[in-house]
Design a protein around this motif. Structure first.
Motif, mmCIF file in Angstrom:
data_model
loop_
_atom_site.group_PDB
_atom_site.id
_atom_site.type_symbol
_atom_site.label_atom_id
_atom_site.label_comp_id
_atom_site.label_asym_id
_atom_site.label_seq_id
_atom_site.Cartn_x
_atom_site.Cartn_y
_atom_site.Cartn_z
ATOM 1 N N GLN A 117 -16.986 15.707 11.086
ATOM 2 C CA GLN A 117 -15.997 15.347 12.091
ATOM 3 C C GLN A 117 -16.286 13.964 12.670
ATOM 4 O OE1 GLN A 117 -16.045 18.228 15.216
ATOM 5 N NE2 GLN A 117 -17.969 17.545 16.082
ATOM 6 N N GLY A 118 -15.268 13.359 13.242
ATOM 7 C CA GLY A 118 -15.451 12.066 13.878
ATOM 8 C C GLY A 118 -14.200 11.221 13.807
ATOM 9 N N LYS A 119 -14.271 10.047 14.421
ATOM 10 C CA LYS A 119 -13.167 9.094 14.402
ATOM 11 C C LYS A 119 -13.424 8.087 13.297
ATOM 12 C CE LYS A 119 -11.990 9.552 19.245
ATOM 13 N NZ LYS A 119 -11.738 8.876 20.517
ATOM 14 N N ASN A 120 -12.414 7.811 12.514
ATOM 15 C CA ASN A 120 -12.540 6.895 11.384
ATOM 16 C C ASN A 120 -11.349 5.950 11.359
ATOM 17 O OD1 ASN A 120 -14.909 8.124 9.856
ATOM 18 N ND2 ASN A 120 -13.565 9.885 10.122
ATOM 19 N N SER A 121 -11.524 4.816 10.683
ATOM 20 C CA SER A 121 -10.418 3.884 10.497
ATOM 21 C C SER A 121 -10.662 3.087 9.224
ATOM 22 C CB SER A 121 -10.286 2.941 11.695
ATOM 23 O OG SER A 121 -11.423 2.113 11.785
ATOM 24 N N ARG A 122 -9.600 2.471 8.730
ATOM 25 C CA ARG A 122 -9.728 1.624 7.550
ATOM 26 C C ARG A 122 -8.598 0.600 7.526
ATOM 27 N NH1 ARG A 122 -7.971 5.480 2.484
ATOM 28 N NH2 ARG A 122 -5.825 5.805 3.141
ATOM 29 N N ASN A 123 -8.857 -0.498 6.850
ATOM 30 C CA ASN A 123 -7.873 -1.547 6.613
ATOM 31 C C ASN A 123 -7.501 -1.505 5.143
ATOM 32 O OD1 ASN A 123 -7.974 -2.837 9.266
ATOM 33 N ND2 ASN A 123 -10.072 -3.323 8.706
ATOM 34 N N SER A 124 -6.244 -1.748 4.861
ATOM 35 C CA SER A 124 -5.778 -1.740 3.479
ATOM 36 C C SER A 124 -4.823 -2.907 3.286
ATOM 37 C CB SER A 124 -5.067 -0.414 3.183
ATOM 38 O OG SER A 124 -4.509 -0.420 1.898
ATOM 39 N N ALA A 125 -5.054 -3.698 2.227
ATOM 40 C CA ALA A 125 -4.185 -4.823 1.927
ATOM 41 C C ALA A 125 -3.786 -4.748 0.459
ATOM 42 C CB ALA A 125 -4.892 -6.136 2.212
ATOM 43 N N ALA A 126 -2.551 -5.159 0.152
ATOM 44 C CA ALA A 126 -2.075 -5.115 -1.227
ATOM 45 C C ALA A 126 -1.118 -6.280 -1.484
ATOM 46 C CB ALA A 126 -1.359 -3.796 -1.496
ATOM 47 N N LEU A 127 -1.090 -6.708 -2.715
ATOM 48 C CA LEU A 127 -0.176 -7.742 -3.188
ATOM 49 C C LEU A 127 0.352 -7.257 -4.528
ATOM 50 C CD1 LEU A 127 0.991 -10.681 -3.220
ATOM 51 C CD2 LEU A 127 -1.113 -11.332 -4.366
ATOM 52 N N TYR A 128 1.663 -7.374 -4.752
ATOM 53 C CA TYR A 128 2.211 -6.926 -6.026
ATOM 54 C C TYR A 128 3.343 -7.827 -6.482
ATOM 55 C CZ TYR A 128 6.028 -4.832 -3.369
ATOM 56 O OH TYR A 128 7.096 -4.642 -2.550
ATOM 57 N N ILE A 129 3.536 -7.848 -7.789
ATOM 58 C CA ILE A 129 4.640 -8.564 -8.428
ATOM 59 C C ILE A 129 5.258 -7.608 -9.437
ATOM 60 C CG2 ILE A 129 5.308 -10.523 -9.862
ATOM 61 C CD1 ILE A 129 2.830 -11.972 -8.783
ATOM 62 N N ASP A 130 6.565 -7.503 -9.448
ATOM 63 C CA ASP A 130 7.283 -6.605 -10.340
ATOM 64 C C ASP A 130 8.251 -7.433 -11.178
ATOM 65 O OD1 ASP A 130 8.409 -4.189 -11.397
ATOM 66 O OD2 ASP A 130 10.063 -4.396 -9.987
ATOM 67 N N SER A 131 8.314 -7.148 -12.477
ATOM 68 C CA SER A 131 9.288 -7.831 -13.334
ATOM 69 C C SER A 131 10.006 -6.797 -14.199
ATOM 70 C CB SER A 131 8.601 -8.872 -14.219
ATOM 71 O OG SER A 131 7.703 -8.244 -15.100
ATOM 72 N N GLU A 132 11.284 -7.050 -14.450
ATOM 73 C CA GLU A 132 12.091 -6.170 -15.296
ATOM 74 C C GLU A 132 12.939 -7.034 -16.218
ATOM 75 O OE1 GLU A 132 12.707 -2.709 -11.922
ATOM 76 O OE2 GLU A 132 14.412 -3.853 -12.599
ATOM 77 N N TYR A 133 13.039 -6.580 -17.447
ATOM 78 C CA TYR A 133 13.847 -7.315 -18.421
ATOM 79 C C TYR A 133 14.756 -6.336 -19.146
ATOM 80 C CZ TYR A 133 15.267 -10.303 -22.251
ATOM 81 O OH TYR A 133 16.012 -11.028 -23.142
ATOM 82 N N PHE A 134 16.035 -6.613 -19.185
ATOM 83 C CA PHE A 134 17.002 -5.769 -19.870
ATOM 84 C C PHE A 134 17.210 -6.295 -21.291
ATOM 85 C CE2 PHE A 134 17.799 -4.707 -15.546
ATOM 86 C CZ PHE A 134 18.216 -3.387 -15.572
ATOM 87 N N PHE A 135 16.773 -5.515 -22.290
ATOM 88 C CA PHE A 135 17.000 -5.875 -23.691
ATOM 89 C C PHE A 135 18.453 -5.618 -24.082
ATOM 90 C CE2 PHE A 135 12.419 -5.378 -23.667
ATOM 91 C CZ PHE A 135 12.020 -6.464 -24.420
ATOM 92 N N SER A 136 19.052 -4.585 -23.474
ATOM 93 C CA SER A 136 20.464 -4.262 -23.679
ATOM 94 C C SER A 136 20.937 -3.550 -22.423
ATOM 95 C CB SER A 136 20.650 -3.376 -24.913
ATOM 96 O OG SER A 136 20.136 -2.078 -24.664
ATOM 97 N N GLU A 137 22.190 -3.104 -22.422
ATOM 98 C CA GLU A 137 22.691 -2.377 -21.257
ATOM 99 C C GLU A 137 21.956 -1.066 -21.035
ATOM 100 O OE1 GLU A 137 26.833 -1.681 -20.735
ATOM 101 O OE2 GLU A 137 27.364 -3.650 -21.513
ATOM 102 N N ASP A 138 21.398 -0.515 -22.103
ATOM 103 C CA ASP A 138 20.789 0.808 -22.023
ATOM 104 C C ASP A 138 19.270 0.814 -22.094
ATOM 105 O OD1 ASP A 138 23.308 2.025 -21.941
ATOM 106 O OD2 ASP A 138 23.468 1.921 -24.115
ATOM 107 N N PHE A 139 18.624 -0.333 -22.214
ATOM 108 C CA PHE A 139 17.181 -0.341 -22.396
ATOM 109 C C PHE A 139 16.548 -1.446 -21.561
ATOM 110 C CE2 PHE A 139 13.298 -1.432 -24.819
ATOM 111 C CZ PHE A 139 12.670 -0.201 -24.728
#
Length: 98
Positions: free
Chosen positions: A49-71
């Motif tokens: 038991q006890g009091k706890n804390s934490r820091n969390s940092a994140a960085l992200y990059i997302d990319s999407e490419y459509f080869f066709s209308e369905d893929f």
């Protein structure tokens, strides 16, 4: 091609309180193979038991490419790299199920 990105920072604080001793002590049926605690998961012992804390940092990059209308192929870069393959059915292919 679509690109997206973001950053995140979080500070989390919580307090864990010990449960009833009967929820984490080993009882008489443990020798017969029964687990301790409710549904096999013991309660929180006083030493944790006890009091706890934490820091969390994140960085992200997302990319999407459509080869066709369905893929589409998507890739997410961040703490780990994910490759996602997605197909998208056309609305004309969808039928109601009765």
């Amino acid at each position: 091609m679509f690109l997206a990105g973001g950053i995140e920072y979080r500070y989390e604080a919580f307090e864990a309180i010990a449960g009833d001793p009967k929820s984490y002590e080993v009882g008489p049926l443990a020798a017969q193979g029964f687990g301790i605690g409710s549904n096999g998961f013991p309660g929180l012992a006083a030493r944790f038991q006890g009091k706890n804390s934490r820091n969390s940092a994140a960085l992200y990059i997302d990319s999407e490419y459509f080869f066709s209308e369905d893929f589409m192929v998507g890739q997410l870069f961040g703490t780990r790299t994910l490759v996602i393959l997605v197909t998208q059915p056309k609305a004309s292919c969808l039928r109601a199920i009765n």
